[in-house]
Motif scaffolding. Sequence first.
Motif, mmCIF file in Angstrom:
data_model
loop_
_atom_site.group_PDB
_atom_site.id
_atom_site.type_symbol
_atom_site.label_atom_id
_atom_site.label_comp_id
_atom_site.label_asym_id
_atom_site.label_seq_id
_atom_site.Cartn_x
_atom_site.Cartn_y
_atom_site.Cartn_z
ATOM 1 N N GLU A 55 0.826 -1.204 0.000
ATOM 2 C CA GLU A 55 0.000 0.000 0.000
ATOM 3 C C GLU A 55 0.863 1.259 0.000
ATOM 4 O O GLU A 55 0.549 2.241 -0.689
ATOM 5 N N GLU A 56 1.958 1.258 0.755
ATOM 6 C CA GLU A 56 2.843 2.427 0.776
ATOM 7 C C GLU A 56 3.525 2.640 -0.572
ATOM 8 O O GLU A 56 3.715 3.779 -1.009
ATOM 9 N N ILE A 57 3.886 1.551 -1.254
ATOM 10 C CA ILE A 57 4.500 1.676 -2.579
ATOM 11 C C ILE A 57 3.500 2.269 -3.571
ATOM 12 O O ILE A 57 3.837 3.178 -4.352
ATOM 13 N N GLN A 58 2.273 1.767 -3.550
ATOM 14 C CA GLN A 58 1.256 2.282 -4.464
ATOM 15 C C GLN A 58 0.947 3.747 -4.192
ATOM 16 O O GLN A 58 0.796 4.542 -5.129
ATOM 17 N N LYS A 59 0.891 4.100 -2.936
ATOM 18 C CA LYS A 59 0.579 5.483 -2.575
ATOM 19 C C LYS A 59 1.674 6.432 -3.047
ATOM 20 O O LYS A 59 1.388 7.505 -3.599
#
Length: 644
Positions: A55-59
Motif C-alpha cells: 500500500e505504501e508503494i502504491q501510494k
Amino acid sequence: MNESENNNSSSSNSSSTHQDEEPPNSSTPNATPDNSAQFINPYAVLNISPNASTEEIQKAYKSLSRSFHPDKQPPGGENRDLAQTYFIQFKSSYDILMDPILRLGYDTFGMRGVQFLLKSVETYKAVEEILTLMDPHDAESKRRQFKTRAMDVLSEGMQYHEFLQKTHYQQPSLSADVTLKCNSTHSSFLGEGLEPMSMEVEEMRMNLSVAKSPDAKTSLTFGGHSGLVQGQGSAGIQLSLNYEPAQQTSVNVDCNVGPTHDATKVSLGTSHVLSSQTYVAANLSTSASKDVPWGLSLTSHRSMMENKLTGTWIVGVAMPTLQMQYGLLSFTSHYPNRPKYTAKFNIGMDYTPVKLMIEHTFDEEKQHVGKLSWGWGPRGLDLKAVTVRSLSKYCKIMLGLHHVSYRGLTWMFQLQRGTVRFTVPVLVTTVMSPAYALKSMYMTLLLATLDASLGDLVQNGIEGITSHTRDDGVRKALLREEALFEREKIKRDALHQLSLMEKPANAKRIVEEQRHGLVILKAVYTVEEGDSIDVTTALMFWVMNGQLHLPSTTKSSMLGFYDVRREMPIEDIEIGYMAACRRLWNRLWFGEPKEVPPSSETQKPRLTVRYRHDGNLYEITILDDEALSLPSPTAMKLGDSRVS
C-alpha cells in the motif's frame, strides 16, 4: 559477478530471451526501460523505506505520477522531456518493488539481480514457486527459510549465467598452468652453500588447453601437458567434450594419452544439481593399466544448516570387484563475518589424510584473503600459510610458506591472470639445516613485509608507477575537468527535479495553510566544508495529509537532493612514480598511520527544517541517515508563527 553487468538493460517492447529460455508470457516479469539500471535505489526514488508495504508503494507511486506525468506539462517544453525521463524511473521502481520476485532480486543483489531475473525466465519461475509456498500466517523463522531457499536458487542461477558469459561461445579460451619447482638450499641465503644467491630448477610442468564452445550447451577442450623431472622429459595430450542436455545437468567424455601405456585413460561422467543444496556426480573410467582396468567414482556435495555448513564426499572403487581405491570426506563452515573453517579426511589421495584449514578475508572490498592449513600424515607434519591479493579485476598474486617435515621450508609465489597461472615454489632451507626454526621465523616476517608492501602498492595504484605516457599536470587537469563536469550534471538534475516539484508543492502549501497544517518554511541540506542546497520545495512536495515522513537512509538519492560532500581537491592527489615511492617509503619506515574515524557531526550531511504547524513555529536538525517525521515532538519550538 562482473560489475559491467549492472549496465545491462532490457527494453519494455523486447521479447528476446536467452537461447535456451522460453519467450515471456503472462507469468514472466515485466521488462524495465532502458535506463532502469541507471538509478541506484528504487526505494529512494519513491521515498519509502526498504520494508515498505504494498500500500505504501502504491501510494508513493500515485503521488509521483500525478505530479510528474508528461501529459501534465506544457507541450514542447524542456519540462515535458524531463518529466518523461523521471516518470520512466518512477514506473521502473514501482514495477520492481511491486513484483515480489524482482524485489527479492534487488534486495539481494541490487540491479544486477533484477536484470538477471528479467532475462532468465527459468530462474524467475523457480523463485516464484518457492515464494508461493510461503504462508503469511507462518512463523517468522519458517518464512525466513523459504526466503533463504529462494535466494539460494537466485544465487545459483546467477552463477550459472556468469559461467555462460565467460565461456565466449564464438571465441576459444586459453588456459595455462606453468610450475617451476626450484631449489636454493645450496646458496648462502638461508642455506649452507657458498654462492650468494642462486637457485636451480628441479622440476618443470606445463599444462595448456584451448576450449571452444560452439553453442551454450556444448564445449570442446583440447590440450596437452609436458614435464621435466631430473632431466627426464614426458608429454601427453588431453581431449574433453562436455554437453549440457538441460540446465544443471552435464555429460562429459575425457581422453588422456600419456607418455606410458598405463597413463592412457578414457572416462565418461555426468553431474546433476538436484536442488539448491545438493549436487551429485558420477564418473566411469577405463585405463590400460592391468591393476585397475575399470574405475567408478561417485561425488556428492550438500549444503546444510541453512547453508552455513557444506559437506562433500567422494569415493572411488575398482570395477568389477568394488574394491575401494580412495575416499574423501570434507566439511566447510560458511558463517557470515567469520573465518571459513574446513576439515578434510581422505584415504588413498595424498600423504596427508587429515587436514584442517582456516580462510579469513581481511578486506572484502580489496579482496585480501589469508589461508592457514595444518595437515598430518605418514610423512609428518604439513603446515602452509598463504596470503592472496587481487591486483586487478582479473589478476591475483599469492605469496606463502609451506613446511613439510621430510623436506623443509618452501617459499611459494603464484601469479594468476584469468585462466593463466604461473607458480614458482622455491625450497629455501631443509629441516636438517641449523637454526631451522629461526630461519622459518625470519621467512615468515619477510613474507608479512612483502604482503604489506604489495598491499600498499595496490592501494595507491600501480599505474602511478608504471604509467609515464602523460604529464602529471595534464592528468590532473583532465581529472579535475571530469569531476567538475559530473558534479555540475548532478546539480542540474536536482534543479530540474525541483522545478517539476514546485507546482504541486505550492498547491500543497496553500491547502496546508488553510487548514493550519504542516507548512515547510525553510529546509537546508548541508555539510561542513561542503555544499548547501535549499530543499524546501522538495520537502513540501512530500507532505501528505499534514505529515512528512522520510526514511532512515541517505537523503542524497531523493528527488531534488544530491551529495553535498566535496571530494578531495585534484591538486591534493599525488600522481606519478615519485609520489608512489614516497608513500611506500613512509609506510615501511614510519608505519601505517592510524586512521582517525571521522566525526559524524562534521562529516555527515545534516538536514535542518523550519516549519509551521497549528499556529506555532518549529525547527529540527537531523543527520543524513536518520529518519524524519513531522510534526515531531523533539522539534524545538521557536514561538508563534507570526514571529519571523
